[in-house]
Design an enzyme around this catalytic site. Structure first.
Site, PDB file in Angstrom:
ATOM      1  N   HIS A 119       0.848  -1.463   0.040  1.00  0.00           N
ATOM      2  CA  HIS A 119       0.089  -0.245   0.205  1.00  0.00           C
ATOM      3  C   HIS A 119       0.918   1.471   0.242  1.00  0.00           C
ATOM      4  O   HIS A 119       1.435   1.984   0.898  1.00  0.00           O
ATOM      5  CB  HIS A 119      -0.745  -0.045   1.540  1.00  0.00           C
ATOM      6  CG  HIS A 119      -1.315  -1.506   1.335  1.00  0.00           C
ATOM      7  ND1 HIS A 119      -1.688  -1.989   1.453  1.00  0.00           N
ATOM      8  CD2 HIS A 119      -3.381  -1.017   0.774  1.00  0.00           C
ATOM      9  CE1 HIS A 119      -2.579  -2.777   1.561  1.00  0.00           C
ATOM     10  NE2 HIS A 119      -3.263  -2.722   0.952  1.00  0.00           N
ATOM     11  N   HIS A 171      -3.783   3.439  -3.312  1.00  0.00           N
ATOM     12  CA  HIS A 171      -4.170   2.997  -2.227  1.00  0.00           C
ATOM     13  C   HIS A 171      -3.644   1.864  -1.841  1.00  0.00           C
ATOM     14  O   HIS A 171      -2.327   1.487  -0.908  1.00  0.00           O
ATOM     15  CB  HIS A 171      -5.557   3.152  -1.796  1.00  0.00           C
ATOM     16  CG  HIS A 171      -5.368   2.040  -0.607  1.00  0.00           C
ATOM     17  ND1 HIS A 171      -5.261   2.549   1.103  1.00  0.00           N
ATOM     18  CD2 HIS A 171      -6.316   0.865  -0.216  1.00  0.00           C
ATOM     19  CE1 HIS A 171      -5.574   1.260   1.963  1.00  0.00           C
ATOM     20  NE2 HIS A 171      -5.951   0.706   0.981  1.00  0.00           N
ATOM     21  N   GLU A 205     -17.268  -1.721  25.023  1.00  0.00           N
ATOM     22  CA  GLU A 205     -16.401  -2.547  25.592  1.00  0.00           C
ATOM     23  C   GLU A 205     -15.339  -3.287  24.621  1.00  0.00           C
ATOM     24  O   GLU A 205     -13.659  -3.507  25.097  1.00  0.00           O
ATOM     25  CB  GLU A 205     -17.218  -4.153  25.339  1.00  0.00           C
ATOM     26  CG  GLU A 205     -17.964  -4.333  26.329  1.00  0.00           C
ATOM     27  CD  GLU A 205     -19.908  -3.723  25.870  1.00  0.00           C
ATOM     28  OE1 GLU A 205     -20.243  -3.774  26.617  1.00  0.00           O
ATOM     29  OE2 GLU A 205     -19.659  -2.566  25.232  1.00  0.00           O
ATOM     30  N   HIS A 259     -28.313 -11.879  26.142  1.00  0.00           N
ATOM     31  CA  HIS A 259     -26.743 -12.133  27.195  1.00  0.00           C
ATOM     32  C   HIS A 259     -26.722 -13.194  27.278  1.00  0.00           C
ATOM     33  O   HIS A 259     -26.099 -13.050  27.538  1.00  0.00           O
ATOM     34  CB  HIS A 259     -27.981 -11.814  28.235  1.00  0.00           C
ATOM     35  CG  HIS A 259     -28.038  -9.669  28.047  1.00  0.00           C
ATOM     36  ND1 HIS A 259     -28.859  -9.218  27.291  1.00  0.00           N
ATOM     37  CD2 HIS A 259     -27.203  -9.123  28.543  1.00  0.00           C
ATOM     38  CE1 HIS A 259     -29.031  -8.238  27.179  1.00  0.00           C
ATOM     39  NE2 HIS A 259     -28.121  -7.491  28.536  1.00  0.00           N
TER      40      HIS A 259
END
Length: 692
Positions: free
Chosen positions: A32, A267, A421, A483
């Site tokens: 890249h 890119h 999280e 959950h």
């Protein structure tokens, strides 16, 4: 404010970096080049004017940390490491992206000298940088004294449009702003290009305003392709802001100097050979020479390396004076840097007898933390807004917060991550990468899935991160299937270099912590129950540390039941019922598969031996149990909402039903006939994990 002083070698050095990018990517026809070429001026100014590091001692503790969050541009980092004199030869650059080279397609900290963290999955490095900055702030507040700034490094992060789009970076940026991390400087390569084309197709927000809302200082450089003075001044201003992290929006042209500059085509594709020649001619470099580095470029970077060596030596001199003045703090700092745990720390691990009262394993975990946190200052914990559920904060812990908030101190060892999280996991990786920190983080087991990308990089990078993952099964009850983890354990058990523990009682919980704290290159997930579990006859820390062991032995067995966590007690009760029916059943606890797999084959075959069928029982997906059992009983779909005993009953996870299933298994194999061979006996054995 100091003034930018141009160096005669600045222009040729930046041109050389850009040309090297083209040569390296073109040589192997993969890579890249775009962002690496676009960010060359900013990288050159950062590394020659500001970054404080010693290539001859790459692990010097007070070095500045550099993170390439847009890791696909790693060829830029490898060139800088070569110029500075790290263990990065010209031949290494020519072996870019090749098998067994130390120049992989994205930076890997365990492979390449001078790389701080493994990046590539976008946004992860950004969050790692926040972790590095938190660690520096904590060490500075804890150990610095008047006249002794023993820890005062900066963290610099390069990031791109892709990182800015990833949620993990946004989560981490929000927390960094709240924590007022003035030692964190992020350079955003605003080149307006992603793989799909111009970012106008999907990403049109005002990034500076977003970061201002997070509480960051924002600066911008409008001509990141050429304006070295503006780049210099932006870094200088960023370093002078002590109470806010800084985002520098750097407007660049992707692939600057190439025929395809400013387009998505540059890119991730090499330049054509005629384009490379034209680029070199335009930059004043010899068009007919590949991998050319003029001496003046080597010289300017050699000066940087020499300065770093002098800074390292001066730091060591200061540290010696610090030792004489503050011997206790010095000794603790040096021990933490070394990674050695204090002598006798394990004596604080609680042990249990069968007569001790039942508790949830998350409460057993809390007891371990209460015992160990005062002995191990390197333990820096936290939770994703579930402290009361995870039981991760002990009474002696102080929150890590800016003093100005009145909520804690940078000396604190408990981080309030908020409902983030994924960022929590990636920040923990950065905390560990800094050194001297063993991070532990808490959430529900099901929501570790939110952070799977960060957990994977923990395992790949050998970060010793401890996940306290409570509410480990359908046993969490009324919160229901949204959950209740079903497939989560199978996912993480399949991950290389990750220990997934599901302890059955207090002793096994202590064993899980002992393992997690001594396995210095391996992350651990401790899956802990919400419901009370009895302390088992026959369990011990020593036995559990083998990952699996015989909890109830009988000779001439008709059946072996192997289980983990809350189902071990159910299996023991089922074995008693089977005994009453004349069926002899052994019971094995297997709290950690990966640790068990590391034991000698002779031991493993003594635990899961041939001669009788083996039935596994677990309130999770049965995927993976075929490695250890002939038959598997568990969950074949999602869970259900209700009081946990009723949910267990609904899915047949009761002692009476397991006894019935066990009898059916015994009858089936007797009718089938023939010798029953342990599932561990295979023609092809797994490759040993000793290299991890």
């Amino acid at each position: 404010m100091s003034t930018f002083i141009p160096h005669p070698a600045d222009a040729i050095s930046i041109a050389t970096i850009r040309a090297l990018v083209a040569d390296i990517v073109g040589n192997v026809n993969t890579g890249h080049p775009g962002s690496a070429m676009g960010m060359a001026p900013a990288a050159h100014i950062l590394f020659t004017r500001f970054l404080n590091a010693n290539p001859r001692n790459s692990k010097w503790f007070n070095r500045d940390r550099f993170v390439l969050s847009n890791g696909h541009a790693c060829v830029l980092q490898y060139i800088l490491l070569h110029l500075l004199g790290y263990k990065m030869s010209m031949n290494d650059l020519k072996q870019f992206r090749q098998l067994d080279s130390n120049t992989p397609g994205h930076p890997e900290a365990i492979l390449t000298d001078g790389v701080e963290v493994t990046t590539g999955p976008l946004g992860q490095g950004f969050a790692n940088g926040v972790g590095l900055a938190i660690a520096q702030a904590h060490f500075s507040a804890t150990y610095n004294k008047d006249g002794f700034d023993v820890i005062d490094n900066y963290t610099y992060v390069f990031t791109g449009d892709g990182c800015q789009m990833e949620g993990v970076a946004s989560e981490a940026a929000s927390l960094a702003g709240h924590l007022q991390l003035g030692n964190l400087i992020v350079v955003y390569d605003d080149n307006h290009i992603s793989i799909d084309g111009d970012t106008a197709v999907a990403f049109t927000e005002d990034v500076e305003k977003r970061f201002q809302a997070y509480g960051w200082q924002t600066l911008h450089v409008d001509d990141g392709d050429n304006d070295l003075e503006d780049i210099y001044n932006a870094f200088l201003e960023a370093r002078e802001e002590n109470h806010k992290p800084t985002l520098i929006r750097l407007r660049t042209t992707i692939g600057f100097g190439s025929r395809d500059q400013g387009t998505p085509g540059i890119h991730g594709a090499p330049l054509q050979s005629d384009d490379v020649q034209a680029l070199k001619m335009n930059f004043g470099l010899p068009a007919d020479r590949s991998f050319f580095i003029p001496q003046e470029t080597y010289d300017i970077y050699a000066g940087v390396a020499s300065h770093g060596e002098i800074s390292d030596a001066a730091w060591n001199d200061m540290l010696e004076s610090y030792r004489k003045r503050y011997p206790t703090e010095h000794a603790e700092l040096m021990r933490r840097i070394s990674g050695k745990l204090p002598y006798g720390w394990e004596r604080g691990l609680p042990t249990y007898k069968p007569s001790d009262p039942p508790q949830t394993t998350r409460h057993f975990s809390e007891t371990v933390l209460t015992a160990l946190v005062p002995k191990l200052p390197e333990l820096i914990g936290g939770s994703a807004d579930l402290t009361e559920a995870n039981l991760t904060r002990t009474e002696t812990m102080v929150d890590f917060q800016p003093d100005s908030t009145g909520l804690g101190s940078y000396k604190g060892t408990y981080i309030r991550y908020g409902v983030r999280e994924h960022a929590m996991g990636a920040i923990a990786n950065g905390l560990h990468a800094y050194g001297g920190v063993i991070p532990f983080v808490g959430t529900l087991l099901n929501f570790v899935g939110y952070a799977a990308g960060a957990v994977r990089l923990s395992a790949l990078s050998r970060h010793q991160v401890i996940w306290i993952a409570t509410h480990d099964s359908i046993g969490l009850g009324e919160d229901g299937p949204t959950h209740q983890p079903i497939e989560t354990a199978a996912h993480f058990r399949a991950m290389p270099n990750l220990d997934f523990w599901r302890p059955a009682d207090g002793n096994e919980t202590s064993a899980a912590y002992y393992s997690a704290l001594t396995r210095r290159q391996t992350p651990s997930i401790l899956a802990l129950s919400r419901q009370d579990l009895k302390n088992l006859v026959g369990s011990s820390v020593k036995r559990a540390l083998k990952g699996g062991y015989v909890l109830q032995e009988v000779q001439g067995e008709d059946l072996t039941i192997v289980s983990t966590g809350s189902e071990v007690s159910i299996s023991l009760a089922a074995a008693k019922m089977l005994k009453d029916d004349g069926i002899r059943a052994r019971v094995v606890s297997l709290p950690c598969w990966s640790i068990f797999d590391m034991q000698p084959l002779e031991y493993r075959l003594s635990v899961l031996r041939s001669g009788a069928p083996i039935l596994s029982v677990e309130a999770l997906s049965t995927l993976g149990w075929q490695k250890y059992s002939h038959e598997a009983f568990g969950l074949f779909g999602f869970g259900a909402c209700g009081p946990w005993p009723k949910v267990y009953e609904k899915f047949g996870l009761t002692s009476s039903n397991i006894a019935k299933v066990g009898k059916d298994v015994v009858d089936f194999y007797k009718a089938k006939g023939g010798k029953v061979i342990s599932p561990l006996v295979k023609a092809i054995r797994p490759i040993a994990r000793a290299h991890l």
